[in-house]
Design a protein around this motif. Structure first.
Motif, PDB file in Angstrom:
ATOM      1  N   THR A  99      43.269   6.053  56.848  1.00 48.31           N
ATOM      2  CA  THR A  99      43.395   7.337  56.139  1.00 48.31           C
ATOM      3  C   THR A  99      42.039   8.011  55.955  1.00 48.31           C
ATOM      4  O   THR A  99      41.987   9.189  55.604  1.00 48.31           O
ATOM      5  CB  THR A  99      44.028   7.123  54.749  1.00 48.31           C
ATOM      6  OG1 THR A  99      43.257   6.170  54.018  1.00 48.31           O
ATOM      7  CG2 THR A  99      45.453   6.648  54.885  1.00 48.31           C
ATOM      8  N   ARG A 100      40.979   7.293  56.181  1.00 48.20           N
ATOM      9  CA  ARG A 100      39.646   7.839  55.933  1.00 48.20           C
ATOM     10  C   ARG A 100      38.847   8.077  57.211  1.00 48.20           C
ATOM     11  O   ARG A 100      37.731   8.582  57.161  1.00 48.20           O
ATOM     12  CB  ARG A 100      38.883   6.893  55.000  1.00 48.20           C
ATOM     13  CG  ARG A 100      39.553   6.775  53.632  1.00 48.20           C
ATOM     14  CD  ARG A 100      38.999   5.633  52.823  1.00 48.20           C
ATOM     15  NE  ARG A 100      37.584   5.771  52.538  1.00 48.20           N
ATOM     16  CZ  ARG A 100      36.867   4.875  51.854  1.00 48.20           C
ATOM     17  NH1 ARG A 100      37.471   3.799  51.371  1.00 48.20           N
ATOM     18  NH2 ARG A 100      35.586   5.067  51.650  1.00 48.20           N
ATOM     19  N   VAL A 138      44.577  13.895  59.635  1.00 52.61           N
ATOM     20  CA  VAL A 138      43.847  12.815  58.966  1.00 52.61           C
ATOM     21  C   VAL A 138      42.513  13.320  58.480  1.00 52.61           C
ATOM     22  O   VAL A 138      42.125  13.122  57.341  1.00 52.61           O
ATOM     23  CB  VAL A 138      43.660  11.616  59.918  1.00 52.61           C
ATOM     24  CG1 VAL A 138      42.868  10.513  59.243  1.00 52.61           C
ATOM     25  CG2 VAL A 138      45.019  11.101  60.374  1.00 52.61           C
ATOM     26  N   THR A 189      46.123   0.814  56.521  1.00 53.31           N
ATOM     27  CA  THR A 189      46.569   2.208  56.506  1.00 53.31           C
ATOM     28  C   THR A 189      45.955   2.974  55.343  1.00 53.31           C
ATOM     29  O   THR A 189      45.487   4.105  55.490  1.00 53.31           O
ATOM     30  CB  THR A 189      48.108   2.275  56.425  1.00 53.31           C
ATOM     31  OG1 THR A 189      48.661   1.545  57.517  1.00 53.31           O
ATOM     32  CG2 THR A 189      48.597   3.710  56.475  1.00 53.31           C
ATOM     33  N   GLU A 190      45.960   2.346  54.162  1.00 51.23           N
ATOM     34  CA  GLU A 190      45.414   3.012  52.980  1.00 51.23           C
ATOM     35  C   GLU A 190      43.894   3.097  53.025  1.00 51.23           C
ATOM     36  O   GLU A 190      43.292   3.960  52.391  1.00 51.23           O
ATOM     37  CB  GLU A 190      45.845   2.258  51.716  1.00 51.23           C
ATOM     38  CG  GLU A 190      47.338   2.280  51.453  1.00 51.23           C
ATOM     39  CD  GLU A 190      47.867   3.687  51.282  1.00 51.23           C
ATOM     40  OE1 GLU A 190      47.156   4.522  50.688  1.00 51.23           O
ATOM     41  OE2 GLU A 190      48.975   3.964  51.764  1.00 51.23           O
ATOM     42  N   ASN A 238      39.429   9.070  61.608  1.00 55.36           N
ATOM     43  CA  ASN A 238      40.382   9.440  62.660  1.00 55.36           C
ATOM     44  C   ASN A 238      39.807   9.061  64.019  1.00 55.36           C
ATOM     45  O   ASN A 238      39.523   9.912  64.858  1.00 55.36           O
ATOM     46  CB  ASN A 238      40.694  10.935  62.605  1.00 55.36           C
ATOM     47  CG  ASN A 238      41.949  11.267  63.383  1.00 55.36           C
ATOM     48  OD1 ASN A 238      42.817  10.425  63.575  1.00 55.36           O
ATOM     49  ND2 ASN A 238      42.052  12.513  63.831  1.00 55.36           N
ATOM     50  N   ARG A 240      50.376   6.295  62.103  1.00 55.70           N
ATOM     51  CA  ARG A 240      50.357   6.458  60.657  1.00 55.70           C
ATOM     52  C   ARG A 240      51.679   7.095  60.215  1.00 55.70           C
ATOM     53  O   ARG A 240      52.378   7.718  61.024  1.00 55.70           O
ATOM     54  CB  ARG A 240      49.174   7.342  60.252  1.00 55.70           C
ATOM     55  CG  ARG A 240      47.809   6.776  60.642  1.00 55.70           C
ATOM     56  CD  ARG A 240      46.741   7.847  60.502  1.00 55.70           C
ATOM     57  NE  ARG A 240      45.402   7.356  60.839  1.00 55.70           N
ATOM     58  CZ  ARG A 240      44.908   7.298  62.077  1.00 55.70           C
ATOM     59  NH1 ARG A 240      45.659   7.680  63.106  1.00 55.70           N
ATOM     60  NH2 ARG A 240      43.689   6.862  62.288  1.00 55.70           N
TER      61      ARG A 240
END
Length: 737
Positions: free
Chosen positions: A558-559, A700, A553-554, A561, A664
């Motif tokens: 998150t970087r 995102v 997730t991190e 989509n 997310r």
């Protein structure tokens, strides 16, 4: 001296030379005929007539030609069963039955009138000759396969009708042969002791029932067991061939024609061989390149053009047979079109598939030709009024049937190619237009030689049919730890990925990247190549680490989509019977909803497996609406409490695959209980395939790279089914072909 050792006696006897000549015909006939826009199937039949014993006598129609020809015929029927869309086949079963009724009763009716009143044949001879017109062979199926229209509803209807009419036609043959060659009463015979004069029919019915149950239920169990334990490509292909010919032989033992058995075996293995898999590609390749052309050449070798110059009777019979066969099959196709409101091109597909006479026709004619009746036999049977001495079907019928086969195969090929071409051009123009607007690009990061094949197979299963160049395999090597062994290992893995994809006619792009860490490498490639779908893999015997989802997730989620799939393959995806999809509440509010749903739909379409959806009533409404417009085999169950997730474990069977749609944090479909999923999977689903799906979600990053003209349209809550339904339906129409 070299030339003196060569032998050019005719017919050719050197097996190497014979095989070389046949391969030359298979190679050059399509090339030459494509220039004058004639289907190559016709060229192969004509070539067989030219080189055959009745032409230039280059080669005899010996046991080797007959063997390969028989293999080709069985291959055609097997492919028809293997490539058919099972859901569409079931959905169109009534239409197939109606077409089967039309294409049996109309030809047999016209055939009987022509034989009895025009040719003045006796009653039984007329009925047997009429059954010839009722049967047909799917000889043009390779043409439809080439144009990619085998999943069209008209093709499904025609194939279902073929099984019905061929079975009935061959049953007529069996009845007549039984009538004129009755078995002597034998009190020591088990069947005769139980059923007396009805022994033959009871025995035949029981054998056919046992055979059908064995093929439909036992064959898939054997194949699923084999595929789970053997992943060698050559062994799998040989195994499939063995099952094909075993099924065809057992059909003959049961009292029905091997071609019906081959079709049933294809249906039985349909769910186990995904249509986009490398194994399917190999089956089609070998059949279309070698076995099926052999069959067409062997049919051509039967043509005897000398027979039509000897007397007018043969020409008269041949002309009548051609008129009846063509007219009757056209009427059946036309009535089917009008009954179910098919298009003109769909009628062409039905007529093309049903007009070609070959396999069953030859079977009936040769059996009738080889039965010679004497007046003494007729008197003994008491059939004076309905039989005459001589052959049951005379030489004029045999030669007329050969000419009818040549004419109907030619007509069927031309008509089927015209219809398939029109339908294919219509589909292709729409697909190419949309593919340019919204290209699908799938990235598969691979780091283990053990899982790479299953990862590629999943990507081939979820991708769009037209996507031949949008699959990428990536291996990331840490720049801080240069290692020549790691470099070689990475290249070996990428080569294996490319080989697996190429076996399914997909060009995979190999990406080797040096970066500070894996997450940087993956997210950079996603941005550079505008990746739309990301597939991550877990090794078979390893579960989630305690911080896996947190790091995921991190990091990646998150970087980037993209529609992200996390896959753990405990068994090959081809052996999965059901996919249990757990969808969170409000999943339809996410911008990526139609995109991940399309991937799941492709799994069902390409593997013919069943989808079982669990979600809230509101969310299921959207999915049910999609299923109404683009039907696949689905079930729907209300499921609202993710904190009671383990209650689903009682529904999971050994050959199931779990698909969990996650989210997310702080997104519309997020549920706090999703954090417990890794623990549940590690503890309770160790021996179950699963796929975790993270959809594209608003906020995102910029979503424009995925091809949405207005991605914000799905960010706000939607109150009506029509709002989202239109968007989903448009996407499915463009991509789900």
């Amino acid at each position: 001296m070299f030339l003196l050792n060569l032998s050019f006696t005719l017919p050719l006897e050197n097996p190497v030379l014979i095989f070389a000549v046949i391969l030359g015909i298979i190679l050059f006939a399509p090339i030459l005929l494509n220039r004058i826009k004639i289907p190559h199937l016709i060229g192969l039949i004509i070539a067989g007539a030219i080189i055959g014993p009745n032409g230039f006598n280059l080669m005899a129609r010996d046991s080797s030609i007959i063997l390969f020809g028989t293999v080709g015929l069985l291959y055609i029927m097997f492919l028809a069963g293997l490539e058919i869309d099972m859901h569409e086949f079931k959905k169109n079963s009534f239409k197939s039955a109606v077409f089967g009724f039309y294409t049996f009763t109309i030809p047999i009716g016209l055939g009987f009138l022509g034989a009895y009143y025009v040719l003045q044949f006796p009653l039984l001879n007329s009925i047997l000759l009429a059954s010839i017109f009722a049967s047909h062979t799917l000889i043009v199926y390779p043409i439809l396969s080439k144009f990619g229209v085998t999943k069209n509803r008209a093709v499904n209807v025609a194939i279902g009708g073929t099984v019905i009419t061929d079975t009935l036609a061959l049953l007529v043959l069996a009845v007549i042969v039984k009538m004129i060659t009755p078995e002597e009463p034998n009190n020591n015979n088990f069947w005769f002791m139980l059923f007396g004069e009805y022994a033959f029919w009871v025995k035949l019915s029981i054998f056919i029932l046992i055979y059908g149950l064995m093929v439909i239920f036992v064959f898939p169990i054997i194949c699923r067991w084999f595929f789970k334990r053997n992943d060698d490509n050559i062994q799998q292909y040989i195994f499939v061939l063995a099952m094909l010919f075993l099924g065809a032989y057992l059909a003959e033992v049961a009292g029905i024609e091997p071609i019906i058995g081959a079709f049933l075996v294809g249906l039985a293995l349909n769910r186990l061989i995904p249509h986009t898999s490398p194994l399917m590609n190999r089956i089609e390749f070998v059949g279309n390149a070698l076995f099926i052309p052999f069959f067409l050449i062997s049919v051509g070798m039967l043509v005897d053009y000398h027979a039509f110059t000897k007397d007018w009777e043969t020409l008269k019979v041949a002309t009548l047979m051609i008129i009846i066969a063509t007219t009757a099959k056209f009427l059946a196709a036309w009535l089917t079109q009008k009954t179910f409101r098919f298009s003109r091109d769909e009628r062409r597909l039905i007529f093309g598939l049903s007009n070609a006479q070959a396999a069953a026709t030859l079977a009936v004619v040769l059996v009738g030709y080889n039965i010679i009746l004497t007046q003494e036999t007729i008197d003994l049977l008491g059939f004076d009024a309905i039989l005459e001495p001589g052959r049951l079907l005379n030489e004029s019928i045999l030669n007329g049937a050969i000419l009818m086969i040549l004419f109907t195969c030619t007509m069927a090929s031309i008509v089927a190619q015209k219809g398939a071409q029109n339908i294919s051009l219509l589909n292709t123009s729409e697909e190419e237009k949309e593919n340019d607007e919204q290209p699908e690009k799938i990235l598969i990061p691979v780091n283990s030689i053990e899982t790479v094949e299953e990862m590629i197979n999943l990507s081939l299963t979820v991708k769009s049919k037209v996507n031949k160049y949008g699959v990428f395999a990536l291996t990331v090597i840490n720049t801080n730890e240069p290692d020549t062994i790691a470099d070689k290992s990475a290249k070996k893995i990428l080569t294996k990925a490319a080989d697996t994809a190429s076996a399914a006619d997909v060009i995979l792009k190999e990406l080797l990247r040096y970066d500070l860490n894996v997450v940087n490498g993956i997210t950079s490639v996603v941005k550079e190549h505008k990746i739309t779908d990301l597939i991550l893999g877990l090794q078979k015997n390893k579960g989630f680490s305690s911080n896996f989802l947190g790091n995921l997730t991190e990091g990646i989620l998150t970087r980037s989509n993209t529609t992200t799939l996390i896959y753990k393959p405990f068994q090959p995806i081809s052996t999965i019977k059901r996919h249990l999809i757990i969808v969170p509440d409000r999943a339809e509010k996410e911008i990526g909803f139609p995109f991940w749903l399309l991937k799941v739909w492709n799994i069902a379409k390409n593997t013919s497996s069943k989808l079982v959806f669990y979600s809230t009533e509101q969310t299921l409404k959207y999915i049910k609406d999609v299923n109404k417009k683009h039907p696949v085999n689905c079930e729907f169950h209300i499921f609202e409490e993710w904190d009671d997730f383990l209650i689903l474990s009682r529904d999971v069977r050994p050959d199931d695959n779990l698909i969990l749609v996650l989210s997310r944090r702080e997104r519309p479909s997020y549920n706090v209980n999703m954090n417990k999923i890794p623990h549940y999977l590690n503890k309770y689903f160790k021996e179950t395939n699963f796929i975790l799906i993270y959809p594209m979600q608003a906020g995102v990053m910029d979503e424009s790279h995925v091809g949405l003209k207005n991605p914000s349209v799905l960010v706000d809550p939607l109150e009506t089914l029509d709002d989202l339904g239109k968007i989903v339906s448009n996407l499915f129409k463009r991509k789900l072909k």
